[in-house]
Design a protein around this motif. Sequence first.
Motif, PDB file in Angstrom:
ATOM      1  N   ASP A 148     -20.709  28.557   8.152  1.00  0.00           N
ATOM      2  CA  ASP A 148     -20.737  30.011   8.052  1.00  0.00           C
ATOM      3  C   ASP A 148     -19.587  30.601   8.843  1.00  0.00           C
ATOM      4  O   ASP A 148     -19.138  30.037   9.838  1.00  0.00           O
ATOM      5  CB  ASP A 148     -22.077  30.579   8.511  1.00  0.00           C
ATOM      6  CG  ASP A 148     -22.372  30.320   9.968  1.00  0.00           C
ATOM      7  OD1 ASP A 148     -22.518  31.297  10.736  1.00  0.00           O
ATOM      8  OD2 ASP A 148     -22.452  29.145  10.368  1.00  0.00           O
ATOM      9  N   ASP A 186     -28.016  33.358   4.632  1.00  0.00           N
ATOM     10  CA  ASP A 186     -28.215  34.762   4.990  1.00  0.00           C
ATOM     11  C   ASP A 186     -29.513  34.946   5.771  1.00  0.00           C
ATOM     12  O   ASP A 186     -29.580  35.755   6.717  1.00  0.00           O
ATOM     13  CB  ASP A 186     -28.236  35.635   3.740  1.00  0.00           C
ATOM     14  CG  ASP A 186     -26.874  35.732   3.073  1.00  0.00           C
ATOM     15  OD1 ASP A 186     -25.861  35.441   3.739  1.00  0.00           O
ATOM     16  OD2 ASP A 186     -26.829  36.099   1.883  1.00  0.00           O
ATOM     17  N   TYR A 190     -29.596  35.067  10.693  1.00  0.00           N
ATOM     18  CA  TYR A 190     -29.945  36.465  10.952  1.00  0.00           C
ATOM     19  C   TYR A 190     -30.530  36.567  12.354  1.00  0.00           C
ATOM     20  O   TYR A 190     -31.277  35.690  12.796  1.00  0.00           O
ATOM     21  CB  TYR A 190     -30.959  36.949   9.907  1.00  0.00           C
ATOM     22  CG  TYR A 190     -31.332  38.405  10.034  1.00  0.00           C
ATOM     23  CD1 TYR A 190     -30.476  39.396   9.546  1.00  0.00           C
ATOM     24  CD2 TYR A 190     -32.515  38.796  10.646  1.00  0.00           C
ATOM     25  CE1 TYR A 190     -30.815  40.743   9.660  1.00  0.00           C
ATOM     26  CE2 TYR A 190     -32.853  40.138  10.768  1.00  0.00           C
ATOM     27  CZ  TYR A 190     -31.994  41.101  10.274  1.00  0.00           C
ATOM     28  OH  TYR A 190     -32.321  42.426  10.396  1.00  0.00           O
ATOM     29  N   ALA A 197     -26.978  40.195  10.751  1.00  0.00           N
ATOM     30  CA  ALA A 197     -26.499  38.821  10.653  1.00  0.00           C
ATOM     31  C   ALA A 197     -25.490  38.552  11.755  1.00  0.00           C
ATOM     32  O   ALA A 197     -24.848  39.471  12.271  1.00  0.00           O
ATOM     33  CB  ALA A 197     -25.863  38.586   9.288  1.00  0.00           C
ATOM     34  N   GLY A 201     -21.922  35.041   6.661  1.00  0.00           N
ATOM     35  CA  GLY A 201     -22.661  34.064   5.890  1.00  0.00           C
ATOM     36  C   GLY A 201     -21.844  32.869   5.462  1.00  0.00           C
ATOM     37  O   GLY A 201     -20.721  32.635   5.907  1.00  0.00           O
TER      38      GLY A 201
END
Length: 293
Positions: A148, A186, A190, A197, A201
């Motif tokens: 991510d 996602d 979080y 977030a 992502g």
Amino acid sequence: MSDDFADRKAAAADWFRTLRDRIVDAFEALEQEHETAEPAGRFELTPTRRHAEDGSDAGGGLMSVMRGGRVFEKVGVNISTVHGTLGARAQAAMAARKGLPGMAEDPRFWASGISLVAHMQNPHAPAVHMNTRMFWTPHAWWFGGGSDLNPAIEYPEDTEHFHAQQKAHLDPHGRALYPRLKAWADEYFYIPHRHRARGVGGIFMDDHCTGDWEADFALTRSIGEAFLPAWLPLAQKRRHQDWSPADREAQLVHRGLYAEYNLVYDRGTKFGLETGHDANAVLMSLPPLAKWV
């Protein structure tokens, strides 16, 4: 489920080491390419060991960390292969999460993987995280991992490129995979207490076992192989960009958010500390400097 996975365990551990070597080489090459008055950063290598509760050897790995480079302020690329028996707390958590009977009777485990976190000198260059892993118990085996993007200053075109590369590497395994793993990322990355977030992502999976080990291992390799083409062009592009004190402030505040997530919610951090792995390796993901407002 008998322990007939010796060859498969070795294949997974070898691949994680190979991926680590490729990434370290690429990062050190990036340092050399970025010509400044400061010396190019190099990785410092530190073997790590895990010790069982009775003090016996339970595997270990290699912590590779670069600090204060031309491009990277701090980056770690760690690998480990550990084994032993799960404590009562870990047994209960795993049995509850995975619905595995018999954990108390036979709590053996084996785990191997690679974990990477990069924090950049230039606030416009996005921080990034990636890991892939294989986990085995006498009752089940599975893969997990993902990557991510965590920019302090978001550029939509960078986010689009990062996600496009993830999709391109996952689509050969089934076009339904990328949307599912993106949605999972996602949800997983979080931060509930911040109601946001931690980044923009990527992809994430855990407990992945279709029953076809070869197919699942191939998917895991694709997740790892997506990393360099997804992230390296962004670092190459943004490392030259001018930045201001306000940009550095935004970077430090965002790093505080990153640290909160990793210390409070991240499963890998919790598992590593609870099972006695080297604390410095487990906490390698934390930024060198951060700020809270």
